[in-house]
Design an enzyme around this catalytic site. Structure first.
Site, PDB file in Angstrom:
ATOM      1  N   CYS A 114      13.086  11.184   6.580  1.00 57.72           N
ATOM      2  CA  CYS A 114      13.342  10.576   7.780  1.00 57.72           C
ATOM      3  C   CYS A 114      14.809  10.872   8.643  1.00 57.72           C
ATOM      4  CB  CYS A 114      12.985   9.052   7.950  1.00 57.72           C
ATOM      5  SG  CYS A 114      14.035   8.248   6.764  1.00 57.72           S
ATOM      6  N   LYS A 165       0.736  -1.176  -0.038  1.00 54.38           N
ATOM      7  CA  LYS A 165      -0.046  -0.021   0.059  1.00 54.38           C
ATOM      8  C   LYS A 165       0.908   1.304  -0.127  1.00 54.38           C
ATOM      9  CE  LYS A 165      -2.034   3.141   1.985  1.00 54.38           C
ATOM     10  NZ  LYS A 165      -1.649   4.381   1.665  1.00 54.38           N
ATOM     11  N   GLU A 184      10.086   1.130  10.485  1.00 48.61           N
ATOM     12  CA  GLU A 184      10.988   2.438   9.895  1.00 48.61           C
ATOM     13  C   GLU A 184      10.321   3.547  10.206  1.00 48.61           C
ATOM     14  OE1 GLU A 184      14.150   1.668   8.911  1.00 48.61           O
ATOM     15  OE2 GLU A 184      14.393  -0.254   8.251  1.00 48.61           O
ATOM     16  N   GLU A 198      10.038  16.206  14.760  1.00 47.41           N
ATOM     17  CA  GLU A 198       9.964  16.128  13.227  1.00 47.41           C
ATOM     18  C   GLU A 198       9.287  17.380  12.439  1.00 47.41           C
ATOM     19  OE1 GLU A 198       8.860  12.251  11.954  1.00 47.41           O
ATOM     20  OE2 GLU A 198      10.746  12.136  10.589  1.00 47.41           O
TER      21      GLU A 198
HETATM   22  P1  NAD Z   1       2.295   8.344   7.927  1.00 45.46           P
HETATM   23  O1  NAD Z   1       2.439   7.383   8.836  1.00 45.46           O
HETATM   24  O2  NAD Z   1       1.085   9.162   7.763  1.00 45.46           O
HETATM   25  O3  NAD Z   1       2.027   7.524   6.352  1.00 45.46           O
HETATM   26  C1  NAD Z   1       2.737   6.495   5.897  1.00 45.46           C
HETATM   27  C2  NAD Z   1       1.709   5.394   5.398  1.00 45.46           C
HETATM   28  O4  NAD Z   1       0.893   4.851   6.350  1.00 45.46           O
HETATM   29  C3  NAD Z   1       1.062   5.955   4.023  1.00 45.46           C
HETATM   30  O5  NAD Z   1       0.996   4.789   3.114  1.00 45.46           O
HETATM   31  C4  NAD Z   1      -0.461   5.899   4.961  1.00 45.46           C
HETATM   32  O6  NAD Z   1      -1.454   5.887   3.688  1.00 45.46           O
HETATM   33  C5  NAD Z   1      -0.307   4.866   5.614  1.00 45.46           C
HETATM   34  N1  NAD Z   1      -1.324   5.261   6.916  1.00 45.46           N
HETATM   35  C6  NAD Z   1      -1.785   6.277   7.613  1.00 45.46           C
HETATM   36  N2  NAD Z   1      -2.640   5.953   8.327  1.00 45.46           N
HETATM   37  C7  NAD Z   1      -2.969   4.553   8.404  1.00 45.46           C
HETATM   38  C8  NAD Z   1      -3.601   3.868   9.391  1.00 45.46           C
HETATM   39  N3  NAD Z   1      -4.447   4.270  10.252  1.00 45.46           N
HETATM   40  N4  NAD Z   1      -3.348   2.549   8.878  1.00 45.46           N
HETATM   41  C9  NAD Z   1      -2.712   1.996   8.024  1.00 45.46           C
HETATM   42  N5  NAD Z   1      -1.898   2.693   7.355  1.00 45.46           N
HETATM   43  C10 NAD Z   1      -1.760   3.888   7.651  1.00 45.46           C
HETATM   44  O7  NAD Z   1       3.645   9.075   7.168  1.00 45.46           O
HETATM   45  P2  NAD Z   1       3.836  10.050   6.319  1.00 45.46           P
HETATM   46  O8  NAD Z   1       3.377  11.532   6.694  1.00 45.46           O
HETATM   47  O9  NAD Z   1       3.259   9.633   4.702  1.00 45.46           O
HETATM   48  O10 NAD Z   1       5.563   9.932   6.031  1.00 45.46           O
HETATM   49  C11 NAD Z   1       6.386  10.949   6.769  1.00 45.46           C
HETATM   50  C12 NAD Z   1       6.759  10.020   8.185  1.00 45.46           C
HETATM   51  O11 NAD Z   1       7.402   8.665   7.308  1.00 45.46           O
HETATM   52  C13 NAD Z   1       7.873  10.751   8.920  1.00 45.46           C
HETATM   53  O12 NAD Z   1       7.757  10.347  10.100  1.00 45.46           O
HETATM   54  C14 NAD Z   1       9.151  10.110   8.295  1.00 45.46           C
HETATM   55  O13 NAD Z   1      10.117  10.255   9.037  1.00 45.46           O
HETATM   56  C15 NAD Z   1       8.768   8.667   8.093  1.00 45.46           C
HETATM   57  N6  NAD Z   1       9.679   8.169   7.227  1.00 45.46           N
HETATM   58  C16 NAD Z   1      10.526   7.125   7.668  1.00 45.46           C
HETATM   59  C17 NAD Z   1      11.332   6.526   7.015  1.00 45.46           C
HETATM   60  C18 NAD Z   1      12.358   5.425   7.555  1.00 45.46           C
HETATM   61  O14 NAD Z   1      13.050   4.853   6.872  1.00 45.46           O
HETATM   62  N7  NAD Z   1      12.741   5.268   8.775  1.00 45.46           N
HETATM   63  C19 NAD Z   1      11.543   6.587   5.611  1.00 45.46           C
HETATM   64  C20 NAD Z   1      10.633   7.797   5.173  1.00 45.46           C
HETATM   65  C21 NAD Z   1       9.561   8.369   5.885  1.00 45.46           C
END
Ligand code: NAD
Length: 482
Positions: A284, A175, A250, A383
């Site tokens: 991230c 997803k 992650e 962040e």
């Molecule tokens: P997010 O957690 O809002 O979304 C990430 C994914 O989770 C998306 O596909 C989203 O649709 C899904 N999602 C959201 N709510 C959900 C739920 N209730 N149930 C299941 N899936 C759900 O994060 P974002 O804003 O898209 O991305 C930014 C975050 O990701 C930051 O905190 C960043 O640091 C982190 N990030 C971490 C890494 C890493 O490798 N450690 C890499 C990139 C981003």
């Protein structure tokens, strides 16, 4: 129009989602609609999981590792052959400057190349045991792996998580992030062309709380890999606990770079700037904090300020230092942080510019340097996910370690010093999944295990180590007698 527009990938075919509904794809550089992606639902997720389960029972489940590896390498070649199209698509979708988008395409191809080559090189062990026994271990796939990824590095994160899972013989359901799914879908199309058997790689785009939530809670998932925010990471862990499945998380970071007085500043400065503004700070592993030894603090701050004043933000296709933020919501979130910082009296030391011809519909912000940030302020602890660098002084090595480790996160750290003994001391004392000495990789190469401690998550992706996470050890004890 692409064949995956408004579609989901199940059983190796592009299909219409059960709801028939779609979501807009918006270009963050100008706010214009680029196309539509499917709005997947629980019904689609269920079909995708069943398709993956069938794949595990069929040809894929029996395929020898070298053949799996060849399929991954074929996919790598196809990604490279389509580099220009994928680069432009990623630049439109994420608002990423073209050069950065191209790096992501190359990294995605490299993941499938690296993991394709690794598929037949993951061995079990033989274990000395009691007399009359031979004991050996096999590394077997979990079965169906669920993958949820964010919008900020769709290609890179897809490559590392799907690449590792397929290498070990799992079948995947992905997803992608709703804000940027197009390149993931394009890689799905290339996987069909590469000849993966049906059901091995399924993609259901859609909203987190719909398709994502359904995937998390599906009892047919045997392993979960999540990349995203700590908040959603908690939900992932709760759902996985119900079904007793392993998870790799992650999550976010507030990564520091520590600059000692003996550092090679000419070498360090470009890293200090770029690691904070790469992908407009929406990374991230962005190094959003720079800690500087007090004796060179004024000098480093002045040199950083000069560099920040020269930074430009503009459309992805202008290929400047920064593109736009991903969405108007993300911009409002960042501006709120900055308003609070201003009213708290924080010292905004320098800012870049938004180019005059940047479209008014884009989500542009100026790159910003804030100095003397109190270590407990939100700007130093949370962040922000924007091109904002917080600088603060430290007294000595012990103080540097205290500040560097003094956030809830622990993803990546950077250290700049010529003192070899100090390099080792710092590397051991810093609480993060990666430590870069006299360089900073924002996650580093494909070969390097990556992941966090504390609120940055647990488990490792990238490198060979990821392959242990994407497989499970079976111990076979044979009693054959003397
Ligand atoms: P997010 O957690 O809002 O979304 C990430 C994914 O989770 C998306 O596909 C989203 O649709 C899904 N999602 C959201 N709510 C959900 C739920 N209730 N149930 C299941 N899936 C759900 O994060 P974002 O804003 O898209 O991305 C930014 C975050 O990701 C930051 O905190 C960043 O640091 C982190 N990030 C971490 C890494 C890493 O490798 N450690 C890499 C990139 C981003």
């Amino acid at each position: 129009m692409h064949k995956f527009e408004g579609k989901i990938l199940i059983e190796g075919k592009w299909q219409t989602p059960d709801s028939g509904e779609t979501l807009p794809v918006v270009d963050p550089s100008d706010g214009c609609e680029l196309g539509r992606i499917a709005r997947g639902s629980a019904v689609d997720i269920d079909l995708a999981v069943k398709s993956a389960q069938n794949a595990m029972q069929g040809k894929w489940g029996e395929m020898i590792p070298v053949e799996r590896g060849r399929l991954l390498q074929k996919l790598s070649s196809l990604i490279s052959e389509n580099e220009d199209e994928l680069t432009e698509m990623e630049a439109h979708d994420v608002g990423k400057p073209l050069r950065q988008a191209r790096v992501d395409v190359k990294a995605c191809a490299r993941y499938f190349e690296f993991y394709g080559g690794a598929a037949d090189k993951v061995h079990g062990e033989t274990i000395p045991y009691l007399e009359g026994y031979t004991v050996l271990t096999l590394r077997e796939p979990h079965g169906v792996t669920g993958h949820i990824i964010p919008w900020n590095y769709p290609l890179q994160i897809l490559g590392r998580t799907i690449g590792g899972a397929l290498t070990m013989g799992n079948a995947c359901v992905l997803k992608p992030g709703e804000e940027a799914s197009q390149t993931a879908l394009m890689v799905g199309e290339l996987a069909i062309q590469a000849g993966f058997p049906p059901g091995v790689f399924n993609i259901v785009p859609g909203l987190g709380e719909e398709a994502g939530n359904a995937l998390l809670n599906h009892s047919g998932i045997n392993h979960f890999s999540f990349t995203g925010s700590p908040e959603v990471g908690t939900l992932v862990q709760q759902a996985a606990a119900k079904n007793a499945v392993p998870v790799t998380l992650e999550l976010g970071g507030k990564s520091p770079q520590v600059v000692f007085a003996d550092a090679d500043l000419d070498k360090a400065l470009p890293f200090l700037v770029n690691a904070s503004i790469q992908n407009c700070g929406q990374t991230c592993s962005a190094a959003s904090r720079v800690l500087v030894e007090h004796s060179i603090y004024e000098d480093v701050t002045a040199r950083l300020a000069e560099k920040f004043c020269a930074l430009q933000a503009g459309p992805a296709f202008s290929d400047l230092a920064c593109g736009p933020l991903i969405s108007p919501e993300q911009k409002v979130r960042l501006e709120k942080y900055l308003e609070e910082a201003k009213s708290d009296g924080l010292n905004f030391a320098a800012e870049g510019v938004i180019v005059a011809d940047a479209p008014s519909g884009g989500n542009y912000v100026k790159p910003l340097l804030i100095r003397d940030v109190p270590p407990d302020h939100a700007v130093a602890q949370e962040e922000l996910f924007g091109p904002v660098l917080a600088v603060m002084p430290f007294k000595d090595e012990e103080h540097a370690v205290e500040l560097a480790n003094g956030t809830p996160f622990g993803l990546v750290s950077g250290v700049w010093t010529q003192d070899g003994a100090r390099q080792f001391r710092m590397a051991k004392k810093l609480k993060s999944g990666q430590v870069f000495i006299n360089n900073y990789g924002a996650g580093g190469g494909v070969e390097l295990p990556f992941g966090g401690v504390k609120l940055s998550g647990h488990g490792r992706e990238k490198g060979f180590e990821a392959l242990y996470g994407f497989s499970v050890t079976k111990t076979i004890a044979i009693h054959h007698g003397e």
